[in-house]
Design a protein around this motif. Structure first.
Motif, PDB file in Angstrom:
ATOM      1  N   ARG A   9     -31.924 -36.227  59.354  1.00  0.00           N
ATOM      2  CA  ARG A   9     -32.779 -37.408  59.466  1.00  0.00           C
ATOM      3  C   ARG A   9     -33.109 -38.015  58.094  1.00  0.00           C
ATOM      4  NH1 ARG A   9     -35.175 -39.113  63.949  1.00  0.00           N
ATOM      5  NH2 ARG A   9     -34.431 -37.273  65.061  1.00  0.00           N
ATOM      6  N   SER A  10     -33.468 -37.154  57.129  1.00  0.00           N
ATOM      7  CA  SER A  10     -33.912 -37.690  55.833  1.00  0.00           C
ATOM      8  C   SER A  10     -32.757 -38.404  55.117  1.00  0.00           C
ATOM      9  CB  SER A  10     -34.489 -36.572  54.953  1.00  0.00           C
ATOM     10  OG  SER A  10     -33.506 -35.576  54.777  1.00  0.00           O
ATOM     11  N   GLU A  11     -31.567 -37.859  55.185  1.00  0.00           N
ATOM     12  CA  GLU A  11     -30.450 -38.458  54.442  1.00  0.00           C
ATOM     13  C   GLU A  11     -29.986 -39.763  55.105  1.00  0.00           C
ATOM     14  OE1 GLU A  11     -29.526 -37.680  51.553  1.00  0.00           O
ATOM     15  OE2 GLU A  11     -27.614 -38.763  51.345  1.00  0.00           O
ATOM     16  N   ILE A  12     -29.916 -39.772  56.442  1.00  0.00           N
ATOM     17  CA  ILE A  12     -29.497 -41.014  57.120  1.00  0.00           C
ATOM     18  C   ILE A  12     -30.553 -42.107  56.871  1.00  0.00           C
ATOM     19  CG2 ILE A  12     -29.099 -42.108  59.393  1.00  0.00           C
ATOM     20  CD1 ILE A  12     -26.684 -40.476  58.555  1.00  0.00           C
ATOM     21  N   SER A  13     -31.838 -41.745  56.931  1.00  0.00           N
ATOM     22  CA  SER A  13     -32.891 -42.743  56.650  1.00  0.00           C
ATOM     23  C   SER A  13     -32.749 -43.257  55.224  1.00  0.00           C
ATOM     24  CB  SER A  13     -34.296 -42.141  56.780  1.00  0.00           C
ATOM     25  OG  SER A  13     -34.464 -41.578  58.018  1.00  0.00           O
ATOM     26  N   THR A  22     -29.192 -52.082  58.908  1.00  0.00           N
ATOM     27  CA  THR A  22     -29.761 -51.864  60.233  1.00  0.00           C
ATOM     28  C   THR A  22     -28.606 -51.444  61.132  1.00  0.00           C
ATOM     29  OG1 THR A  22     -31.176 -53.737  59.777  1.00  0.00           O
ATOM     30  CG2 THR A  22     -31.188 -52.945  62.037  1.00  0.00           C
ATOM     31  N   ALA A  23     -28.799 -50.389  61.910  1.00  0.00           N
ATOM     32  CA  ALA A  23     -27.729 -49.930  62.805  1.00  0.00           C
ATOM     33  C   ALA A  23     -27.353 -51.061  63.755  1.00  0.00           C
ATOM     34  CB  ALA A  23     -28.197 -48.710  63.584  1.00  0.00           C
ATOM     35  N   ARG A  24     -26.054 -51.297  63.921  1.00  0.00           N
ATOM     36  CA  ARG A  24     -25.608 -52.430  64.755  1.00  0.00           C
ATOM     37  C   ARG A  24     -25.369 -51.954  66.185  1.00  0.00           C
ATOM     38  NH1 ARG A  24     -21.333 -55.513  60.866  1.00  0.00           N
ATOM     39  NH2 ARG A  24     -21.493 -57.153  62.437  1.00  0.00           N
ATOM     40  N   LYS A  25     -26.245 -52.484  67.058  1.00  0.00           N
ATOM     41  CA  LYS A  25     -26.180 -52.114  68.477  1.00  0.00           C
ATOM     42  C   LYS A  25     -24.840 -52.461  69.095  1.00  0.00           C
ATOM     43  CE  LYS A  25     -30.266 -51.743  71.231  1.00  0.00           C
ATOM     44  NZ  LYS A  25     -31.344 -52.362  71.893  1.00  0.00           N
ATOM     45  N   GLN A 179      -7.040 -29.949  79.276  1.00  0.00           N
ATOM     46  CA  GLN A 179      -8.029 -29.068  79.918  1.00  0.00           C
ATOM     47  C   GLN A 179      -9.360 -29.406  79.245  1.00  0.00           C
ATOM     48  OE1 GLN A 179      -7.124 -25.452  81.350  1.00  0.00           O
ATOM     49  NE2 GLN A 179      -9.220 -25.734  82.071  1.00  0.00           N
ATOM     50  N   ALA A 180     -10.337 -29.822  80.044  1.00  0.00           N
ATOM     51  CA  ALA A 180     -11.619 -30.223  79.451  1.00  0.00           C
ATOM     52  C   ALA A 180     -12.620 -29.078  79.489  1.00  0.00           C
ATOM     53  CB  ALA A 180     -12.177 -31.427  80.213  1.00  0.00           C
ATOM     54  N   GLN A 181     -13.423 -28.997  78.427  1.00  0.00           N
ATOM     55  CA  GLN A 181     -14.478 -27.972  78.372  1.00  0.00           C
ATOM     56  C   GLN A 181     -15.748 -28.644  77.855  1.00  0.00           C
ATOM     57  OE1 GLN A 181     -13.885 -25.312  75.108  1.00  0.00           O
ATOM     58  NE2 GLN A 181     -15.928 -24.449  75.407  1.00  0.00           N
ATOM     59  N   LEU A 182     -16.861 -28.374  78.524  1.00  0.00           N
ATOM     60  CA  LEU A 182     -18.141 -28.935  78.067  1.00  0.00           C
ATOM     61  C   LEU A 182     -18.662 -28.060  76.936  1.00  0.00           C
ATOM     62  CD1 LEU A 182     -20.257 -31.156  78.792  1.00  0.00           C
ATOM     63  CD2 LEU A 182     -21.431 -29.409  80.127  1.00  0.00           C
ATOM     64  N   LEU A 183     -18.727 -28.607  75.731  1.00  0.00           N
ATOM     65  CA  LEU A 183     -19.132 -27.789  74.579  1.00  0.00           C
ATOM     66  C   LEU A 183     -20.648 -27.641  74.512  1.00  0.00           C
ATOM     67  CD1 LEU A 183     -18.037 -26.323  72.021  1.00  0.00           C
ATOM     68  CD2 LEU A 183     -18.520 -28.438  70.782  1.00  0.00           C
ATOM     69  N   CYS A 184     -21.369 -28.762  74.581  1.00  0.00           N
ATOM     70  CA  CYS A 184     -22.841 -28.682  74.540  1.00  0.00           C
ATOM     71  C   CYS A 184     -23.458 -30.003  74.974  1.00  0.00           C
ATOM     72  CB  CYS A 184     -23.330 -28.313  73.141  1.00  0.00           C
ATOM     73  SG  CYS A 184     -22.788 -29.431  71.835  1.00  0.00           S
ATOM     74  N   ARG A 185     -24.705 -29.911  75.398  1.00  0.00           N
ATOM     75  CA  ARG A 185     -25.478 -31.119  75.689  1.00  0.00           C
ATOM     76  C   ARG A 185     -26.292 -31.434  74.444  1.00  0.00           C
ATOM     77  NH1 ARG A 185     -25.233 -28.461  80.569  1.00  0.00           N
ATOM     78  NH2 ARG A 185     -24.358 -29.768  82.225  1.00  0.00           N
ATOM     79  N   VAL A 186     -26.527 -32.715  74.214  1.00  0.00           N
ATOM     80  CA  VAL A 186     -27.221 -33.119  72.984  1.00  0.00           C
ATOM     81  C   VAL A 186     -28.342 -34.101  73.358  1.00  0.00           C
ATOM     82  CG1 VAL A 186     -26.953 -34.130  70.682  1.00  0.00           C
ATOM     83  CG2 VAL A 186     -25.041 -32.879  71.710  1.00  0.00           C
ATOM     84  N   ASN A 187     -29.568 -33.689  73.063  1.00  0.00           N
ATOM     85  CA  ASN A 187     -30.713 -34.530  73.392  1.00  0.00           C
ATOM     86  C   ASN A 187     -30.702 -35.817  72.563  1.00  0.00           C
ATOM     87  OD1 ASN A 187     -33.703 -35.405  73.081  1.00  0.00           O
ATOM     88  ND2 ASN A 187     -33.697 -33.964  74.801  1.00  0.00           N
ATOM     89  N   ARG A 188     -31.191 -36.904  73.163  1.00  0.00           N
ATOM     90  CA  ARG A 188     -31.198 -38.211  72.494  1.00  0.00           C
ATOM     91  C   ARG A 188     -31.995 -38.207  71.181  1.00  0.00           C
ATOM     92  NH1 ARG A 188     -33.872 -41.234  77.505  1.00  0.00           N
ATOM     93  NH2 ARG A 188     -32.760 -39.551  78.540  1.00  0.00           N
ATOM     94  N   ARG A 189     -32.930 -37.240  71.040  1.00  0.00           N
ATOM     95  CA  ARG A 189     -33.744 -37.179  69.812  1.00  0.00           C
ATOM     96  C   ARG A 189     -32.912 -36.831  68.574  1.00  0.00           C
ATOM     97  NH1 ARG A 189     -37.239 -34.372  73.270  1.00  0.00           N
ATOM     98  NH2 ARG A 189     -36.478 -32.397  72.429  1.00  0.00           N
ATOM     99  N   ASN A 190     -31.661 -36.413  68.786  1.00  0.00           N
ATOM    100  CA  ASN A 190     -30.818 -35.999  67.653  1.00  0.00           C
ATOM    101  C   ASN A 190     -30.028 -37.141  67.017  1.00  0.00           C
ATOM    102  OD1 ASN A 190     -31.477 -33.210  67.756  1.00  0.00           O
ATOM    103  ND2 ASN A 190     -30.314 -33.102  69.659  1.00  0.00           N
ATOM    104  N   PHE A 191     -30.411 -38.381  67.398  1.00  0.00           N
ATOM    105  CA  PHE A 191     -29.708 -39.553  66.848  1.00  0.00           C
ATOM    106  C   PHE A 191     -30.717 -40.510  66.228  1.00  0.00           C
ATOM    107  CE2 PHE A 191     -27.349 -37.916  70.426  1.00  0.00           C
ATOM    108  CZ  PHE A 191     -26.040 -37.913  69.987  1.00  0.00           C
ATOM    109  N   LEU A 192     -30.240 -41.258  65.256  1.00  0.00           N
ATOM    110  CA  LEU A 192     -31.049 -42.297  64.631  1.00  0.00           C
ATOM    111  C   LEU A 192     -30.219 -43.575  64.592  1.00  0.00           C
ATOM    112  CD1 LEU A 192     -33.868 -42.280  63.133  1.00  0.00           C
ATOM    113  CD2 LEU A 192     -32.522 -42.296  61.034  1.00  0.00           C
ATOM    114  N   PRO A 193     -30.666 -44.692  65.164  1.00  0.00           N
ATOM    115  CA  PRO A 193     -31.825 -44.805  66.041  1.00  0.00           C
ATOM    116  C   PRO A 193     -31.595 -44.029  67.348  1.00  0.00           C
ATOM    117  CG  PRO A 193     -30.524 -46.826  66.085  1.00  0.00           C
ATOM    118  CD  PRO A 193     -29.907 -45.952  65.041  1.00  0.00           C
ATOM    119  N   GLN A 194     -32.722 -43.715  68.021  1.00  0.00           N
ATOM    120  CA  GLN A 194     -32.624 -42.920  69.249  1.00  0.00           C
ATOM    121  C   GLN A 194     -32.106 -43.782  70.401  1.00  0.00           C
ATOM    122  OE1 GLN A 194     -35.925 -40.253  70.172  1.00  0.00           O
ATOM    123  NE2 GLN A 194     -35.816 -40.919  72.281  1.00  0.00           N
TER     124      GLN A 194
END
Ligand code: SAM
Length: 279
Positions: A9-13, A22-25, A179-194
């Motif tokens: 978070r600190s480095e991306i900010s 500004t992140a482009r939507k 062959q697909a494998q689900l590696l992990c779920r990632v909560n939206r809080r782990n992105f900037l912007p959320q």
């Protein structure tokens, strides 16, 4: 190379401030800021891999990928981000940043530049997830694996026991290539912007299907034709797309004449392709 971490978070900010960015939507820019998720993704690639990263953004994955893999080619649509990455990651001698729209990229000439195994890694821009995955899978002959972050609901579609209304041509065709494998779920809080959705990482290991299809493009066209109007039966969809087929020919390959697209398995579509190719 220093132990710098960009994906927090600190480095991306700091980078957003430093470059007045500004992140482009419209480009689906949500930057990954959780080192443990980044580690899980980077662990999937091998040291001898050339990694093609789609949408490097501000480099959360790019730097650790370049620290691990033999070579990284990062394709980014946003020229401003390309300039920042070249400045910030200029010290990585095995990294090339290319200003490129993945949907317009000529993958076969890109692959021809690369010797050895190829992994694709991407925190995908969500607005074109399906288009990118379809392009990668159908041109995957040189790829070892695709490690892709996508919206959680989209990821879950690859693991449904039975096709339903959320199923589409991509989910039908994906097991033909991988062959697909689900590696992990990632909560939206782990992105900037959320973002407004949670995510998940899927690893597609590319391997041959037990039945080889000579005309893969034809197979995909048939699947697409059958899904064209989901409420209509497959027979109607095929006829209105210009294919010549009758009820008996469907019955001969164990498909009911009233079947709808999501009732057919990949093998059913391969059988259909054989019938229609002999037409
Ligand atoms: N990899 C970075 C991360 O994990 O923090 C950024 C991921 S962000 C979800 C998606 C990235 O894909 C953005 O950098 C965006 O500009 C880029 N992108 C969007 N559309 C693209 C396209 N058609 N071709 C290449 N890159 C694209």
């Amino acid at each position: 190379m220093s132990e710098r971490v960009i994906g927090c978070r600190s480095e991306i900010s700091h980078l957003l401030d430093k470059y007045h960015l500004t992140a482009r939507k419209q480009y689906g820019q949500n930057f990954l800021v959780e080192p443990s998720v980044i580690n899980r993704i980077v662990e999937q690639v091998d040291e001898e891999d050339t990694v093609i990263e789609i949408g490097p953004g501000l480099g959360s994955l790019t730097l650790p990928l370049a620290q691990k893999a033999k070579r990284v080619i990062a394709l980014e649509i946003d020229p401003q981000l390309c300039a920042i990455l070249r400045e910030e990651l200029g010290e990585c001698g095995n990294l090339e940043i290319r200003n490129q729209d993945i949907l317009k990229a000529d993958l076969s000439s890109l692959f021809a530049e690369i010797s050895g195994p190829i992994s694709i890694v991407s925190n995908l821009p969500y607005y074109i997830t399906s288009e990118i995955l379809m392009k990668l899978l159908t041109e995957s002959s040189r790829i070892t694996r695709i490690v892709a972050m996508m919206q959680k609901e989209v990821a879950e579609r690859f693991f449904k026991k039975e096709a339903d209304k959320d199923y589409g041509p991509l989910q039908v065709i994906a097991p033909y290539y991988s062959q697909a494998q689900l590696l992990c779920r990632v909560n939206r809080r782990n992105f900037l912007p959320q973002p407004n959705v949670d995510s998940a990482v899927v690893v597609f290991t590319i391997r041959p299907y037990h039945r080889a299809v000579a005309n893969e493009a034809g197979l995909l066209e048939i699947i697409r034709a059958c899904y064209r109007q989901r409420r209509k039966i497959v027979l109607t969809n095929l006829l209105s797309s210009g294919y010549h087929i009758n009820k008996q020919q469907l019955n001969d390959i164990n498909i009911k004449e009233t079947a709808r697209c999501e009732q057919l398995s990949l093998d059913d579509y391969i059988n259909l392709n054989e019938v229609l190719s002999n037409d």
